[in-house]
Motif scaffolding. Structure first.
Motif, PDB file in Angstrom:
ATOM      1  N   SER A 257       0.833   9.660   6.536  1.00 45.77           N
ATOM      2  CA  SER A 257      -0.549   9.675   6.048  1.00 45.77           C
ATOM      3  C   SER A 257      -1.492  10.317   7.066  1.00 45.77           C
ATOM      4  CB  SER A 257      -1.024   8.245   5.762  1.00 45.77           C
ATOM      5  OG  SER A 257      -2.376   8.259   5.357  1.00 45.77           O
TER       6      SER A 257
ATOM      7  N   ARG B 255      -4.579   9.835   6.885  1.00 44.19           N
ATOM      8  CA  ARG B 255      -5.745   8.961   6.810  1.00 44.19           C
ATOM      9  C   ARG B 255      -5.518   7.668   7.587  1.00 44.19           C
ATOM     10  NH1 ARG B 255      -9.017   9.603   1.898  1.00 44.19           N
ATOM     11  NH2 ARG B 255      -8.518  11.626   0.953  1.00 44.19           N
TER      12      ARG B 255
ATOM     13  N   PHE C  40      -5.915   3.530   7.647  1.00 48.07           N
ATOM     14  CA  PHE C  40      -5.901   2.431   6.688  1.00 48.07           C
ATOM     15  C   PHE C  40      -6.917   1.391   7.161  1.00 48.07           C
ATOM     16  CE2 PHE C  40      -1.750   4.442   6.415  1.00 48.07           C
ATOM     17  CZ  PHE C  40      -1.563   4.554   5.040  1.00 48.07           C
TER      18      PHE C  40
ATOM     19  N   GLU D  85      -7.905   5.521   3.701  1.00 49.50           N
ATOM     20  CA  GLU D  85      -7.312   4.727   2.637  1.00 49.50           C
ATOM     21  C   GLU D  85      -8.011   3.382   2.775  1.00 49.50           C
ATOM     22  OE1 GLU D  85      -5.298   5.620   0.361  1.00 49.50           O
ATOM     23  OE2 GLU D  85      -4.322   7.441   1.077  1.00 49.50           O
TER      24      GLU D  85
ATOM     25  N   GLU E 205      -7.731  -0.764  -5.924  1.00 44.81           N
ATOM     26  CA  GLU E 205      -7.189   0.251  -5.020  1.00 44.81           C
ATOM     27  C   GLU E 205      -5.679   0.305  -5.193  1.00 44.81           C
ATOM     28  OE1 GLU E 205      -7.732   3.191  -2.008  1.00 44.81           O
ATOM     29  OE2 GLU E 205      -9.220   2.075  -3.172  1.00 44.81           O
TER      30      GLU E 205
ATOM     31  N   CYS F 120      -2.249   1.494  -4.117  1.00 45.24           N
ATOM     32  CA  CYS F 120      -1.784   1.841  -2.771  1.00 45.24           C
ATOM     33  C   CYS F 120      -0.992   3.135  -2.795  1.00 45.24           C
ATOM     34  CB  CYS F 120      -0.941   0.697  -2.197  1.00 45.24           C
ATOM     35  SG  CYS F 120      -1.882  -0.836  -2.047  1.00 45.24           S
ATOM     36  N   SER F 121      -1.502   4.101  -2.079  1.00 42.11           N
ATOM     37  CA  SER F 121      -0.841   5.402  -2.010  1.00 42.11           C
ATOM     38  C   SER F 121      -0.801   5.879  -0.566  1.00 42.11           C
ATOM     39  CB  SER F 121      -1.576   6.430  -2.871  1.00 42.11           C
ATOM     40  OG  SER F 121      -2.891   6.640  -2.376  1.00 42.11           O
ATOM     41  N   ASN F 122       0.100   6.774  -0.332  1.00 47.06           N
ATOM     42  CA  ASN F 122       0.262   7.370   0.993  1.00 47.06           C
ATOM     43  C   ASN F 122       0.486   8.850   0.800  1.00 47.06           C
ATOM     44  OD1 ASN F 122       1.183   8.297   3.509  1.00 47.06           O
ATOM     45  ND2 ASN F 122       2.157   6.345   3.990  1.00 47.06           N
TER      46      ASN F 122
END
Length: 406
Positions: A202, A204, A206, A307, A361, A363-365
């Motif tokens: 990722s 991003r 978290f 995220e 939300e 959850c994604s990566n």
């Protein structure tokens, strides 16, 4: 006789005038010096009374003039594999060091670093920890930390600062290790390889971040000169950051002083103080670590780079009884409720609902659907042993637990 008298008067007259002149001049000088000293004393007084305001003066004129300071110290190119920095915020020792030892045992040492903020003067060695991975990993500049106090933020910043000194550290995970009421810790829910790949995939950070409806009045208008209410955020302090965002936290010289001055925890109820409790409970109440990073990133317009969820699971107990006695805290996992089925339920969570924003939300990566959580808290020693016995983290020799305890 009259001559002498007349002669004496004529001699005294000019002498007296000269004396009067010099006396007046000295009086003016003395008065000027006194006024200068008084001005200095007043300046010193106001300086001491408003020292925190001086810290805020860099940006106090208007929130629209907020200009984040980006670090230039840590942007050093490196060669080799990127690392994940594991940052442990501990009261003293690490109660579940045996579990984390197994976790790191099954990892490549080139892929991680360990930093521990413990009480000042505490040293991790063969007498205080079961795992050699933690030997001398404590910060040398640690501070005394109080739950719900701004010192918690200071400790986090110290951990991030220490980890940023290594240019290979590209991901930074903040982990709790023990609580005010029971010896328990964060635990990993997967082996090192899975967690490493998950974090590195990722681009991003978290960060659990959402709009705070502020039902408890944690925001105060006194912050508005620097932090407008629209930028006020809330979330969990257990964050995972990319390097550029870690630098933003460490380099912050604007938002942190505001929190230091205006975001303070209300004293807990003390029965021995009787009626004075009523006055104490009317004080403004703010928990710094639940707002700081989230608000800092909002002020830096970084919401789009996050995220907006955390990777550490907590099961909250929000009962009225518990709130009155200790405040809201996560439930503690013990041996009985940390079996394979309970752990699987946590691993199967793929979304988080934020009631304040009416937002779910997923959850994604890196645009791929993934399980939400990599870690969980608060696990007791028995719960950790149950987790290890399932082989989740890799091979584990239980006999190590029966050696001499630190």
């Amino acid at each position: 006789m009259k001559k002498k008298t007349s002669s004496s008067s004529s001699l005294l007259s000019p002498l007296s005038a000269r004396h009067v002149f010099w006396f007046g001049w000295k009086l003016v000088i003395a008065l000027s010096i006194s006024l200068c000293l008084l001005a200095l004393l007043r300046l010193q007084y106001y300086s001491s009374q408003e020292s925190d305001d001086d810290d805020l003066s860099r940006s106090s004129s208007s929130s629209s003039r907020f200009t984040p300071r980006r670090s230039r110290i840590y942007n050093v190119h490196f060669q080799g594999p990127p690392k994940v920095a594991f940052l442990f915020l501990a009261r003293r020792n690490l109660p579940l060091d045996f579990l984390w030892g197994t976790f790191f045992e099954n990892a490549d040492v080139a892929n991680f670093s360990i930093h521990v903020h413990s009480e000042p003067g505490f040293v991790f060695d063969e007498s205080t920890t079961r795992s050699a991975f933690f030997y001398n990993r404590q910060l040398t500049n640690s501070i005394k930390v109080g739950w719900g106090e701004v010192s918690m933020i200071q400790a986090e910043r110290l951990l991030l600062g220490a980890a940023l000194a290594d240019p290979a550290n590209q991901r930074f995970v903040l982990l709790s290790d023990s609580s005010p009421f029971v010896l328990c810790s964060c635990v990993p829910l997967y082996n090192f390889s899975y967690i490493y790949s998950y974090l590195m995939a990722s681009p991003r950070s978290f960060v659990d971040s959402f709009l705070d409806l502020d039902k408890k009045g944690r925001y105060t208008p006194k912050m508005s000169a620097v932090i407008p209410k629209i930028k006020w955020r809330k979330g969990s302090q257990w964050i995972s950051l990319v390097r550029s965002h870690a630098e933003v936290v460490v380099d912050d010289e604007v938002i942190f002083p505001v929190f230091k001055k205006f975001c303070k925890r209300r004293p807990p109820v003390d029965v021995s103080k009787g009626k004075q409790n009523s006055k104490l409970q009317k004080q403004h109440n703010c928990i710094p670590d639940e707002h700081y990073v989230q608000t800092l990133f909002a002020m830096n317009d970084l919401d789009g780079e996050l995220e907006k969820r955390m990777v550490t699971y907590s099961l909250w107990n929000e009962s009225v009884t518990n709130m009155e006695n200790k405040g809201w805290h996560p439930m503690t996992f013990n041996y009985a409720n940390a079996g394979p089925q309970q752990i699987k339920r946590i691993k199967d969570i793929i979304s988080v609902y934020y009631e304040n924003e009416h937002r779910r939300e997923w959850c994604s990566n890196n645009s791929t659907c993934v399980p939400c959580f990599l870690f969980a808290r608060k696990f007791s020693r028995g719960a950790a042993m149950h987790l290890l016995s399932g082989g989740v983290l890799g091979p584990f020799d239980a006999s190590a637990l029966f050696d001499t305890q630190p």
